[in-house]
Design an enzyme around this catalytic site. Structure first.
Site, PDB file in Angstrom:
ATOM      1  N   SER A 167      81.785   0.267  39.025  1.00 58.61           N
ATOM      2  CA  SER A 167      82.651   0.740  37.952  1.00 58.61           C
ATOM      3  C   SER A 167      83.063  -0.460  37.119  1.00 58.61           C
ATOM      4  O   SER A 167      83.397  -1.516  37.663  1.00 58.61           O
ATOM      5  CB  SER A 167      83.895   1.425  38.528  1.00 58.61           C
ATOM      6  OG  SER A 167      84.727   1.909  37.494  1.00 58.61           O
ATOM      7  N   HIS A 199      87.819  -4.677  28.076  1.00 61.20           N
ATOM      8  CA  HIS A 199      88.841  -4.607  27.028  1.00 61.20           C
ATOM      9  C   HIS A 199      88.714  -5.850  26.135  1.00 61.20           C
ATOM     10  O   HIS A 199      89.226  -6.923  26.474  1.00 61.20           O
ATOM     11  CB  HIS A 199      90.250  -4.574  27.642  1.00 61.20           C
ATOM     12  CG  HIS A 199      90.565  -3.307  28.370  1.00 61.20           C
ATOM     13  ND1 HIS A 199      90.711  -2.107  27.725  1.00 61.20           N
ATOM     14  CD2 HIS A 199      90.786  -3.067  29.694  1.00 61.20           C
ATOM     15  CE1 HIS A 199      91.007  -1.159  28.619  1.00 61.20           C
ATOM     16  NE2 HIS A 199      91.048  -1.712  29.813  1.00 61.20           N
ATOM     17  N   HIS A 251      83.756   1.887  29.135  1.00 60.88           N
ATOM     18  CA  HIS A 251      83.817   2.175  30.569  1.00 60.88           C
ATOM     19  C   HIS A 251      82.448   2.664  31.021  1.00 60.88           C
ATOM     20  O   HIS A 251      81.771   3.391  30.287  1.00 60.88           O
ATOM     21  CB  HIS A 251      84.876   3.248  30.827  1.00 60.88           C
ATOM     22  CG  HIS A 251      84.706   3.972  32.131  1.00 60.88           C
ATOM     23  ND1 HIS A 251      84.173   5.241  32.210  1.00 60.88           N
ATOM     24  CD2 HIS A 251      84.981   3.599  33.406  1.00 60.88           C
ATOM     25  CE1 HIS A 251      84.142   5.625  33.472  1.00 60.88           C
ATOM     26  NE2 HIS A 251      84.610   4.657  34.219  1.00 60.88           N
ATOM     27  N   VAL A 262      78.797   4.366  37.989  1.00 60.56           N
ATOM     28  CA  VAL A 262      77.745   5.077  38.716  1.00 60.56           C
ATOM     29  C   VAL A 262      78.116   5.048  40.194  1.00 60.56           C
ATOM     30  O   VAL A 262      78.569   4.017  40.706  1.00 60.56           O
ATOM     31  CB  VAL A 262      76.344   4.454  38.489  1.00 60.56           C
ATOM     32  CG1 VAL A 262      75.799   4.846  37.125  1.00 60.56           C
ATOM     33  CG2 VAL A 262      76.358   2.927  38.621  1.00 60.56           C
ATOM     34  N   ARG A 263      77.912   6.164  40.897  1.00 65.90           N
ATOM     35  CA  ARG A 263      78.423   6.242  42.263  1.00 65.90           C
ATOM     36  C   ARG A 263      77.644   7.270  43.086  1.00 65.90           C
ATOM     37  O   ARG A 263      77.002   8.173  42.542  1.00 65.90           O
ATOM     38  CB  ARG A 263      79.905   6.636  42.255  1.00 65.90           C
ATOM     39  CG  ARG A 263      80.165   7.974  41.589  1.00 65.90           C
ATOM     40  CD  ARG A 263      81.651   8.232  41.342  1.00 65.90           C
ATOM     41  NE  ARG A 263      81.857   9.510  40.679  1.00 65.90           N
ATOM     42  CZ  ARG A 263      81.810   9.698  39.369  1.00 65.90           C
ATOM     43  NH1 ARG A 263      81.561   8.673  38.567  1.00 65.90           N
ATOM     44  NH2 ARG A 263      82.005  10.902  38.853  1.00 65.90           N
ATOM     45  N   HIS A 311      75.752   6.728  21.399  1.00 70.66           N
ATOM     46  CA  HIS A 311      75.314   8.046  21.854  1.00 70.66           C
ATOM     47  C   HIS A 311      73.803   8.167  21.898  1.00 70.66           C
ATOM     48  O   HIS A 311      73.246   8.817  22.804  1.00 70.66           O
ATOM     49  CB  HIS A 311      75.923   9.134  20.971  1.00 70.66           C
ATOM     50  CG  HIS A 311      77.300   9.530  21.391  1.00 70.66           C
ATOM     51  ND1 HIS A 311      77.545  10.550  22.271  1.00 70.66           N
ATOM     52  CD2 HIS A 311      78.521   9.013  21.065  1.00 70.66           C
ATOM     53  CE1 HIS A 311      78.839  10.676  22.467  1.00 70.66           C
ATOM     54  NE2 HIS A 311      79.459   9.755  21.744  1.00 70.66           N
ATOM     55  N   HIS A 356      98.107  16.301  27.758  1.00 76.07           N
ATOM     56  CA  HIS A 356      99.511  16.252  27.338  1.00 76.07           C
ATOM     57  C   HIS A 356      99.662  15.702  25.920  1.00 76.07           C
ATOM     58  O   HIS A 356     100.707  15.871  25.300  1.00 76.07           O
ATOM     59  CB  HIS A 356     100.333  15.407  28.319  1.00 76.07           C
ATOM     60  CG  HIS A 356      99.874  13.985  28.450  1.00 76.07           C
ATOM     61  ND1 HIS A 356      98.704  13.622  29.051  1.00 76.07           N
ATOM     62  CD2 HIS A 356     100.452  12.827  28.027  1.00 76.07           C
ATOM     63  CE1 HIS A 356      98.569  12.320  29.020  1.00 76.07           C
ATOM     64  NE2 HIS A 356      99.615  11.799  28.398  1.00 76.07           N
ATOM     65  N   GLY A 375      92.595   2.619  48.962  1.00 79.34           N
ATOM     66  CA  GLY A 375      91.772   1.544  48.411  1.00 79.34           C
ATOM     67  C   GLY A 375      92.593   0.328  48.005  1.00 79.34           C
ATOM     68  O   GLY A 375      93.824   0.333  48.062  1.00 79.34           O
ATOM     69  N   ARG A 376      91.882  -0.690  47.551  1.00 72.40           N
ATOM     70  CA  ARG A 376      92.532  -1.946  47.178  1.00 72.40           C
ATOM     71  C   ARG A 376      93.125  -1.806  45.778  1.00 72.40           C
ATOM     72  O   ARG A 376      92.400  -1.717  44.789  1.00 72.40           O
ATOM     73  CB  ARG A 376      91.519  -3.078  47.222  1.00 72.40           C
ATOM     74  CG  ARG A 376      92.107  -4.460  46.992  1.00 72.40           C
ATOM     75  CD  ARG A 376      91.040  -5.489  47.309  1.00 72.40           C
ATOM     76  NE  ARG A 376      91.544  -6.831  47.159  1.00 72.40           N
ATOM     77  CZ  ARG A 376      91.440  -7.545  46.042  1.00 72.40           C
ATOM     78  NH1 ARG A 376      90.870  -7.019  44.969  1.00 72.40           N
ATOM     79  NH2 ARG A 376      91.898  -8.775  45.987  1.00 72.40           N
TER      80      ARG A 376
END
Length: 298
Positions: A90, A94, A104, A107-108, A143, A173, A257-258
């Site tokens: 991941s 910035h 961003h 892949v997982r 794209h 929101h 997680g960390r």
């Protein structure tokens, strides 16, 4: 199902992306390896206060646990109570220049385990672009590259994954998109393991092609305090999404997680202004009228 091959690929992908970004930045990433008491660990690569990137993080992780957290089984309640193994890459970049967009990519691979049963597996991932000042040629390039990554695996995938991205990266929101989208997919287990893994590799390999020409083009554009203030205000929206909606953030925090590695995706300088919005006809307002709405960019 070759989990080692996937893990090795993700490790190599992190290394290749970091090397390319170091060349682009002209600086070095710090490397921070960590272990997780519940099982597994990872390596977080971070660059801060660079000439191009105010913060850039590229994280690899391979973790396991006895119980899937709620964020991972919310859309698949039949998986509740299973153990898990998850690995992936991941990244969030910035840039300092407000004319250069945040990006961003993820892949997982997840596996859900249960004693006496074959593990259930699925891939997920995607990439998306968050400009502060929009440029149509940048949106079209990003794209179009996403489409080229997916077309060999079925021409129906890009429109489907683009729509999924538009719907996922949406601040309910605020009733506004986070950026101009890209592609997003989850629960990918077809046509088979090898086919799904090939698609994920294609997404990973197309990331640098999608983003680096945009960064190179925009990094030298002159800007002032007005643009930096608008960037900080829009970064606030990015922080809101990550903390309220992002599945990866929620999974990481819920699974123990960390924290430092999970929150490396947060922008380094953020602002909130009560009741403020850009004046009509300004370049800042054009982001909303011309870019922050679903469009057929490719």
């Amino acid at each position: 199902m070759d989990l080692r091959a996937v893990r090795d690929y993700f490790c190599g992908l992190q290394q290749r992306i970091v090397r390319a970004l170091e060349t682009l930045e002209g600086g070095r990433f710090l490397s921070d390896s960590w272990e997780r008491p519940e099982g597994g660990g990872g390596t977080t690569r971070v660059l801060e206060d660079g000439a191009l990137f105010e913060r850039a993080g590229v994280a690899f992780s391979h973790v396991s646990g006895a119980l899937l957290p709620p964020s991972a089984s919310a859309s698949r309640p039949q998986l509740a109570g299973r153990g898990f193994e998850a690995t992936g890459v991941s990244l969030v970049l910035h840039p300092r220049n407000p004319y250069c967009p945040t990006v961003h990519m993820n892949v997982r691979l997840f596996t859900a385990t249960k004693a006496g049963e074959q593990p259930l597996w699925w891939f997920g991932g995607g990439m998306d672009l968050t400009p502060y000042y929009g440029f149509e040629e940048d949106a079209r390039h990003f794209h179009a590259t996403c489409r080229r990554a997916l077309d060999p695996h079925g021409v129906e995938r890009y429109p489907r994954y683009k729509k999924w991205c538009d719907e996922y990266f949406f601040l309910k929101h605020r009733n506004e998109p986070r950026g101009i989208g890209g592609i997003f997919f989850d629960d990918l287990a077809e046509p088979d393991f090898d086919g799904a893994f090939a698609l994920v590799r294609s997404v990973g390999e197309h990331f640098l092609t999608a983003y680096t020409p945009i960064a190179q083009k925009r990094r030298g554009m002159p800007y002032g305090e007005r643009e930096r203030e608008f960037q900080a205000w829009r970064r606030g929206r990015y922080a809101e999404f990550n903390l309220v909606f992002d599945r990866g953030t929620l999974f990481g925090l819920q699974s123990g997680g960390r924290t430092e590695s999970i929150l490396m995706s947060m922008p380094p300088r953020v602002a909130w202004r009560y009741g403020w919005s850009p004046a009509p006809g300004t370049p800042e307002a054009a982001l909303f009228t011309d870019f922050l709405r679903p469009r057929d960019w490719a």
